[in-house]
Write a protein that holds these residues in place. Structure first.
Motif, mmCIF file in Angstrom:
data_model
loop_
_atom_site.group_PDB
_atom_site.id
_atom_site.type_symbol
_atom_site.label_atom_id
_atom_site.label_comp_id
_atom_site.label_asym_id
_atom_site.label_seq_id
_atom_site.Cartn_x
_atom_site.Cartn_y
_atom_site.Cartn_z
ATOM 1 N N MET A 216 63.769 -81.497 30.844
ATOM 2 C CA MET A 216 62.554 -81.861 30.110
ATOM 3 C C MET A 216 61.333 -81.841 31.026
ATOM 4 N N ARG A 217 61.491 -82.366 32.249
ATOM 5 C CA ARG A 217 60.370 -82.388 33.189
ATOM 6 C C ARG A 217 59.865 -80.973 33.463
ATOM 7 N N ASP A 218 60.795 -80.040 33.673
ATOM 8 C CA ASP A 218 60.391 -78.670 33.965
ATOM 9 C C ASP A 218 59.643 -78.056 32.785
ATOM 10 N N LEU A 219 60.101 -78.330 31.565
ATOM 11 C CA LEU A 219 59.416 -77.818 30.382
ATOM 12 C C LEU A 219 58.008 -78.392 30.270
ATOM 13 N N LEU A 220 57.870 -79.668 30.549
ATOM 14 C CA LEU A 220 56.555 -80.303 30.450
ATOM 15 C C LEU A 220 55.557 -79.657 31.406
ATOM 16 N N PHE A 221 56.033 -79.257 32.567
ATOM 17 C CA PHE A 221 55.144 -78.654 33.559
ATOM 18 C C PHE A 221 54.922 -77.159 33.326
ATOM 19 N N ASN A 222 55.979 -76.449 32.936
ATOM 20 C CA ASN A 222 55.941 -74.991 33.022
ATOM 21 C C ASN A 222 56.197 -74.237 31.725
ATOM 22 N N ALA A 223 56.339 -74.917 30.606
ATOM 23 C CA ALA A 223 56.696 -74.230 29.362
ATOM 24 C C ALA A 223 55.704 -73.125 29.024
ATOM 25 N N GLY A 224 56.252 -71.975 28.627
ATOM 26 C CA GLY A 224 55.442 -70.843 28.187
ATOM 27 C C GLY A 224 56.071 -70.227 26.956
ATOM 28 N N TYR A 225 55.625 -69.044 26.602
ATOM 29 C CA TYR A 225 56.127 -68.393 25.388
ATOM 30 C C TYR A 225 57.641 -68.219 25.422
ATOM 31 N N ASP A 226 58.178 -67.837 26.578
ATOM 32 C CA ASP A 226 59.621 -67.587 26.687
ATOM 33 C C ASP A 226 60.451 -68.860 26.563
ATOM 34 N N ASP A 227 59.796 -70.011 26.621
ATOM 35 C CA ASP A 227 60.520 -71.286 26.539
ATOM 36 C C ASP A 227 60.453 -71.912 25.149
ATOM 37 N N LEU A 228 59.806 -71.236 24.204
ATOM 38 C CA LEU A 228 59.648 -71.829 22.876
ATOM 39 C C LEU A 228 60.990 -72.102 22.200
ATOM 40 N N GLU A 229 61.935 -71.202 22.364
ATOM 41 C CA GLU A 229 63.244 -71.401 21.733
ATOM 42 C C GLU A 229 63.916 -72.660 22.267
ATOM 43 N N SER A 230 63.874 -72.838 23.583
ATOM 44 C CA SER A 230 64.467 -74.040 24.185
ATOM 45 C C SER A 230 63.718 -75.289 23.751
ATOM 46 N N LEU A 231 62.408 -75.180 23.690
ATOM 47 C CA LEU A 231 61.588 -76.320 23.282
ATOM 48 C C LEU A 231 61.866 -76.691 21.827
ATOM 49 N N ASN A 232 61.960 -75.681 20.970
ATOM 50 C CA ASN A 232 62.269 -75.938 19.562
ATOM 51 C C ASN A 232 63.613 -76.653 19.416
ATOM 52 N N HIS A 233 64.608 -76.175 20.161
ATOM 53 C CA HIS A 233 65.943 -76.773 20.076
ATOM 54 C C HIS A 233 65.919 -78.225 20.539
ATOM 55 N N LEU A 234 65.267 -78.470 21.653
ATOM 56 C CA LEU A 234 65.204 -79.823 22.201
ATOM 57 C C LEU A 234 64.490 -80.769 21.244
ATOM 58 N N VAL A 235 63.384 -80.313 20.698
ATOM 59 C CA VAL A 235 62.581 -81.158 19.808
ATOM 60 C C VAL A 235 63.315 -81.443 18.505
ATOM 61 N N LEU A 236 63.832 -80.401 17.862
ATOM 62 C CA LEU A 236 64.490 -80.599 16.570
ATOM 63 C C LEU A 236 65.789 -81.380 16.707
ATOM 64 N N ASP A 237 66.503 -81.161 17.798
ATOM 65 C CA ASP A 237 67.757 -81.885 18.008
ATOM 66 C C ASP A 237 67.513 -83.386 18.068
ATOM 67 N N THR A 238 66.338 -83.762 18.545
ATOM 68 C CA THR A 238 65.984 -85.182 18.640
ATOM 69 C C THR A 238 65.336 -85.688 17.359
#
Length: 301
Positions: A1-23
């Motif tokens: 999560m820390r890495d996403l908060l600092f560095n998330a970009g377009y290629d990380d949207l899928e991971s971000l979507n999964h993390l957010v919706l799972d919660t």
């Protein structure tokens, strides 16, 4: 999560979507009144890719969800519930990890807005935030901004760039017309920082300069513009009755009015013209075709 908060970009949207919706989908606050038979994570990915409701329905494996039901589901979950829950979740995560908001990725800061509007990048969400009413136009503006200003990435830079587009360009290249254009200009006028006014430079430091005349798509202006030749003297005249821009400055030839100075330049020069300063305008480059163009050089008289 820390890495996403600092560095998330377009290629990380899928991971971000999964993390957010799972919660979030486990929370009672995320429950919707409209049922959806498909996978919400897949749907969110399609929505963020800019797919229309009809395109999403066509890509659905079965016909259990209609255009109306998917539209209501997206409006309720993505348009309302998710953005504010995501905002709260991100705020809590940043506080617990000791991350300042300005240190987080631009994608993270804009993610709630991207989910709300169904847009794949921060720039497109900036466009929606200033009054662009359709996803298609927001995406085209974002693409144009990123192509022309690839080394600039702040919201302020985007607003300044958008403010610099002429009404003709917004109408004919992006389809922004009518009250949407008027509302956009009003909002940009309140938000944008005119580079010619920050700080206010003495007029002798602003001039001479060359700039293309805008507003020549109208029939009567186009006809006069076709008669302008390189080297012709032009006249700058204030347009005090202009209903859209109180600083409007017209550009006139002996054949008639050919157009206007750009808004940003008119904002800087209108007070000078009003106070009696003489500014000499000369056509230095002309294109005399169906869509004429005139570049003028402005100098102190």
């Amino acid at each position: 999560m820390r890495d996403l908060l600092f560095n998330a970009g377009y290629d990380d949207l899928e991971s971000l979507n999964h993390l957010v919706l799972d919660t979030i989908l486990q929370l009672p606050e995320a429950e919707t009144t409209t049922a959806f038979a498909g996978d919400p994570e897949v749907l969110l990915g399609q929505w963020l890719d800019g797919m229309s409701i009809k395109e999403i329905v066509k890509s659905t494996p079965d016909d259990t969800d209609s255009v109306e039901s998917i539209s209501r589901y997206i409006e309720e979950l993505f348009g309302y519930k998710l953005p504010w829950i995501i905002s709260a979740l991100l705020r809590i995560s940043k506080e617990s990890l000791g991350i300042q908001d300005e240190k987080s990725s631009e994608y993270i800061r804009c993610y709630p807005s991207m989910v709300k509007h169904g847009l794949p990048n921060p720039v497109a969400s900036w466009a929606m935030s200033v009054g662009i009413s359709t996803r298609d136009v927001a995406l085209r503006l974002a693409e144009a901004f990123e192509e022309q200003a690839s080394d600039i990435s702040s919201h302020e830079d985007f607003v300044a760039w958008l403010s610099g587009l002429s009404d003709d360009s917004l109408r004919h290249e992006y389809g922004v017309t009518g009250y949407v254009l008027d509302d956009l200009r009003y909002k940009l006028g309140r938000m944008a920082i005119n580079p010619l006014l920050k700080p206010i430079k003495p007029l002798h430091e602003v001039l001479p300069l060359q700039q293309e005349v805008v507003g020549m798509f109208y029939g009567k202006y186009r006809m006069a513009a076709r008669r302008v030749r390189s080297g012709d003297k032009l006249e700058l005249r204030r347009d005090y009755d202009n209903p859209v821009d109180p600083n409007a400055v017209t550009v006139r030839h002996k054949a008639g009015q050919v157009g206007f100075l750009s808004r940003s330049l008119a904002q800087r020069l209108a007070p000078e013209i009003d106070s009696g300063n003489t500014i000499v305008a000369t056509a230095v480059k002309t294109v005399r075709k169906d869509k004429p163009s005139i570049t003028v050089e402005l100098r102190l008289g």
